[in-house]
Motif scaffolding. Sequence first.
Motif, PDB file in Angstrom:
ATOM      1  N   PRO A  43      40.432  43.328  46.924  1.00  0.00           N
ATOM      2  CA  PRO A  43      39.104  42.823  47.292  1.00  0.00           C
ATOM      3  C   PRO A  43      38.278  42.563  46.035  1.00  0.00           C
ATOM      4  O   PRO A  43      38.528  43.145  44.974  1.00  0.00           O
ATOM      5  CB  PRO A  43      38.516  43.963  48.125  1.00  0.00           C
ATOM      6  CG  PRO A  43      39.693  44.728  48.626  1.00  0.00           C
ATOM      7  CD  PRO A  43      40.739  44.624  47.563  1.00  0.00           C
ATOM      8  N   LEU A  44      37.286  41.705  46.160  1.00  0.00           N
ATOM      9  CA  LEU A  44      36.474  41.320  45.007  1.00  0.00           C
ATOM     10  C   LEU A  44      35.818  42.519  44.332  1.00  0.00           C
ATOM     11  O   LEU A  44      35.612  42.523  43.120  1.00  0.00           O
ATOM     12  CB  LEU A  44      35.399  40.321  45.445  1.00  0.00           C
ATOM     13  CG  LEU A  44      35.927  38.962  45.928  1.00  0.00           C
ATOM     14  CD1 LEU A  44      34.782  38.106  46.428  1.00  0.00           C
ATOM     15  CD2 LEU A  44      36.672  38.250  44.812  1.00  0.00           C
ATOM     16  N   THR A  45      35.511  43.555  45.081  1.00  0.00           N
ATOM     17  CA  THR A  45      34.857  44.731  44.497  1.00  0.00           C
ATOM     18  C   THR A  45      35.775  45.496  43.554  1.00  0.00           C
ATOM     19  O   THR A  45      35.316  46.231  42.695  1.00  0.00           O
ATOM     20  CB  THR A  45      34.384  45.677  45.612  1.00  0.00           C
ATOM     21  OG1 THR A  45      35.482  45.955  46.491  1.00  0.00           O
ATOM     22  CG2 THR A  45      33.246  45.046  46.397  1.00  0.00           C
ATOM     23  N   PHE A  46      37.095  45.297  43.708  1.00  0.00           N
ATOM     24  CA  PHE A  46      38.060  45.983  42.853  1.00  0.00           C
ATOM     25  C   PHE A  46      38.668  45.049  41.815  1.00  0.00           C
ATOM     26  O   PHE A  46      39.568  45.429  41.086  1.00  0.00           O
ATOM     27  CB  PHE A  46      39.203  46.568  43.696  1.00  0.00           C
ATOM     28  CG  PHE A  46      38.781  47.682  44.596  1.00  0.00           C
ATOM     29  CD1 PHE A  46      38.826  48.991  44.176  1.00  0.00           C
ATOM     30  CD2 PHE A  46      38.342  47.410  45.889  1.00  0.00           C
ATOM     31  CE1 PHE A  46      38.438  50.025  45.021  1.00  0.00           C
ATOM     32  CE2 PHE A  46      37.953  48.434  46.741  1.00  0.00           C
ATOM     33  CZ  PHE A  46      38.007  49.742  46.295  1.00  0.00           C
ATOM     34  N   HIS A  47      38.178  43.820  41.742  1.00  0.00           N
ATOM     35  CA  HIS A  47      38.819  42.798  40.936  1.00  0.00           C
ATOM     36  C   HIS A  47      38.746  43.085  39.441  1.00  0.00           C
ATOM     37  O   HIS A  47      39.517  42.540  38.660  1.00  0.00           O
ATOM     38  CB  HIS A  47      38.199  41.433  41.236  1.00  0.00           C
ATOM     39  CG  HIS A  47      38.982  40.282  40.668  1.00  0.00           C
ATOM     40  ND1 HIS A  47      40.331  40.135  40.887  1.00  0.00           N
ATOM     41  CD2 HIS A  47      38.601  39.243  39.872  1.00  0.00           C
ATOM     42  CE1 HIS A  47      40.748  39.038  40.264  1.00  0.00           C
ATOM     43  NE2 HIS A  47      39.733  38.491  39.643  1.00  0.00           N
ATOM     44  N   GLN A  48      37.821  43.924  39.019  1.00  0.00           N
ATOM     45  CA  GLN A  48      37.651  44.191  37.599  1.00  0.00           C
ATOM     46  C   GLN A  48      38.507  45.359  37.115  1.00  0.00           C
ATOM     47  O   GLN A  48      38.358  45.812  35.980  1.00  0.00           O
ATOM     48  CB  GLN A  48      36.170  44.489  37.303  1.00  0.00           C
ATOM     49  CG  GLN A  48      35.238  43.324  37.631  1.00  0.00           C
ATOM     50  CD  GLN A  48      35.596  42.054  36.890  1.00  0.00           C
ATOM     51  OE1 GLN A  48      35.960  42.106  35.706  1.00  0.00           O
ATOM     52  NE2 GLN A  48      35.518  40.919  37.561  1.00  0.00           N
ATOM     53  N   MET A  49      39.392  45.856  37.949  1.00  0.00           N
ATOM     54  CA  MET A  49      40.265  46.956  37.543  1.00  0.00           C
ATOM     55  C   MET A  49      41.151  46.536  36.381  1.00  0.00           C
ATOM     56  O   MET A  49      41.687  45.423  36.359  1.00  0.00           O
ATOM     57  CB  MET A  49      41.139  47.400  38.722  1.00  0.00           C
ATOM     58  CG  MET A  49      40.397  48.134  39.805  1.00  0.00           C
ATOM     59  SD  MET A  49      41.489  48.673  41.136  1.00  0.00           S
ATOM     60  CE  MET A  49      42.600  49.771  40.248  1.00  0.00           C
ATOM     61  N   ASP A  50      41.292  47.413  35.407  1.00  0.00           N
ATOM     62  CA  ASP A  50      42.087  47.123  34.222  1.00  0.00           C
ATOM     63  C   ASP A  50      43.524  47.581  34.453  1.00  0.00           C
ATOM     64  O   ASP A  50      43.830  48.770  34.398  1.00  0.00           O
ATOM     65  CB  ASP A  50      41.483  47.827  33.006  1.00  0.00           C
ATOM     66  CG  ASP A  50      42.201  47.463  31.712  1.00  0.00           C
ATOM     67  OD1 ASP A  50      42.910  46.438  31.712  1.00  0.00           O
ATOM     68  OD2 ASP A  50      42.073  48.200  30.722  1.00  0.00           O
ATOM     69  N   THR A  51      44.401  46.624  34.740  1.00  0.00           N
ATOM     70  CA  THR A  51      45.804  46.923  35.002  1.00  0.00           C
ATOM     71  C   THR A  51      46.662  46.226  33.951  1.00  0.00           C
ATOM     72  O   THR A  51      46.487  45.039  33.694  1.00  0.00           O
ATOM     73  CB  THR A  51      46.227  46.442  36.405  1.00  0.00           C
ATOM     74  OG1 THR A  51      45.356  47.021  37.381  1.00  0.00           O
ATOM     75  CG2 THR A  51      47.653  46.848  36.707  1.00  0.00           C
ATOM     76  N   ASP A 159      41.494  46.265  58.441  1.00  0.00           N
ATOM     77  CA  ASP A 159      40.496  45.202  58.412  1.00  0.00           C
ATOM     78  C   ASP A 159      40.919  44.122  57.428  1.00  0.00           C
ATOM     79  O   ASP A 159      41.543  44.397  56.408  1.00  0.00           O
ATOM     80  CB  ASP A 159      39.136  45.758  57.990  1.00  0.00           C
ATOM     81  CG  ASP A 159      38.618  46.799  58.979  1.00  0.00           C
ATOM     82  OD1 ASP A 159      38.885  46.625  60.184  1.00  0.00           O
ATOM     83  OD2 ASP A 159      37.983  47.768  58.529  1.00  0.00           O
ATOM     84  N   ASN A 160      40.546  42.892  57.713  1.00  0.00           N
ATOM     85  CA  ASN A 160      40.844  41.800  56.804  1.00  0.00           C
ATOM     86  C   ASN A 160      39.860  41.786  55.649  1.00  0.00           C
ATOM     87  O   ASN A 160      38.660  41.878  55.853  1.00  0.00           O
ATOM     88  CB  ASN A 160      40.775  40.453  57.547  1.00  0.00           C
ATOM     89  CG  ASN A 160      41.964  40.257  58.455  1.00  0.00           C
ATOM     90  OD1 ASN A 160      43.043  40.763  58.172  1.00  0.00           O
ATOM     91  ND2 ASN A 160      41.751  39.550  59.551  1.00  0.00           N
ATOM     92  N   GLU A 161      40.367  41.681  54.436  1.00  0.00           N
ATOM     93  CA  GLU A 161      39.519  41.593  53.265  1.00  0.00           C
ATOM     94  C   GLU A 161      39.975  40.418  52.421  1.00  0.00           C
ATOM     95  O   GLU A 161      41.128  40.010  52.456  1.00  0.00           O
ATOM     96  CB  GLU A 161      39.581  42.888  52.448  1.00  0.00           C
ATOM     97  CG  GLU A 161      39.008  44.078  53.190  1.00  0.00           C
ATOM     98  CD  GLU A 161      38.820  45.282  52.285  1.00  0.00           C
ATOM     99  OE1 GLU A 161      39.151  45.159  51.085  1.00  0.00           O
ATOM    100  OE2 GLU A 161      38.340  46.312  52.765  1.00  0.00           O
ATOM    101  N   SER A 162      39.045  39.881  51.647  1.00  0.00           N
ATOM    102  CA  SER A 162      39.352  38.690  50.861  1.00  0.00           C
ATOM    103  C   SER A 162      39.828  39.067  49.474  1.00  0.00           C
ATOM    104  O   SER A 162      39.475  40.098  48.927  1.00  0.00           O
ATOM    105  CB  SER A 162      38.095  37.806  50.735  1.00  0.00           C
ATOM    106  OG  SER A 162      37.693  37.368  52.011  1.00  0.00           O
ATOM    107  N   CYS A 163      40.644  38.219  48.924  1.00  0.00           N
ATOM    108  CA  CYS A 163      41.053  38.377  47.536  1.00  0.00           C
ATOM    109  C   CYS A 163      40.754  37.081  46.811  1.00  0.00           C
ATOM    110  O   CYS A 163      40.706  36.019  47.418  1.00  0.00           O
ATOM    111  CB  CYS A 163      42.537  38.713  47.416  1.00  0.00           C
ATOM    112  SG  CYS A 163      43.634  37.389  47.925  1.00  0.00           S
TER     113      CYS A 163
END
Length: 245
Positions: A43-51, A159-163
């Motif tokens: 999800p967009l809220t987790f998009h900044q995770m450093d992987t 639930d459906n979430e956007s990426c």
Amino acid sequence: DCLTTGSVTTIVGVLLGLAANKRSTCNLSISKTLCLHVPSLLPLTFHQMDTSSVIQVAAIVGLGLLYQGSSHRLMTEFLLNEIGGQPTNDNVKERESYKLSCGLALGMVNLRKGCDDNVGLSDLMIEERLQQCIVGGGSGTNETQTHFSRASFQNASGDNESCSCVAETSINTDITAPAAMLAMGLIHFNSGNQATASRMKVPESLTLLEFIRPDLLMIRVIAKSLILWSDVSGSDEWIESQNPK
């Protein structure tokens, strides 16, 4: 514990091991574990995770193993978009490895299906878009760009979430061509499709050969051989026949 406190090498091994153990099962639990290591599927809220890019590549390949031969629509759509999508990393080598892993995964998800057989995926225009990633040009019509700009998946609660999946307006074939060719080869593996195989043909003119990188020539031969797998032999004659005349 290995996935949270282990080294990069350990995490890569665990992810690939989990996927290989559940190959072709589309196991939801393993899928969620793999998706957690692919920022574009979060999800967009987790998009900044450093992987780490290495872990991302392993997770993508793992998804290909997990969904092997399933023609899973969401995974197909996501991987196809990632091959020709806008780069999110300035490191060229990391971008190449990421897109190459997406190509391998796309081929595995649709292994031996052939674009003509995937009636349910016909609107994704898989073959046309892969060909565009090989030869270059714009990324397609506005309708296509909008269609692939976002995808959704089910989170742990169902639930459906956007990426975020952003398409670009031009394609760098130096990066996208290897991934697209391997994907095409695996999708049409052992199909004997001469029309598709001809697209991987090595140029016979010395002038044209000068414009193609040696590694891309090698991948062309590999992809063509995957499609015409029944014709492959270990004879000197077959090997010589792969060389430009």
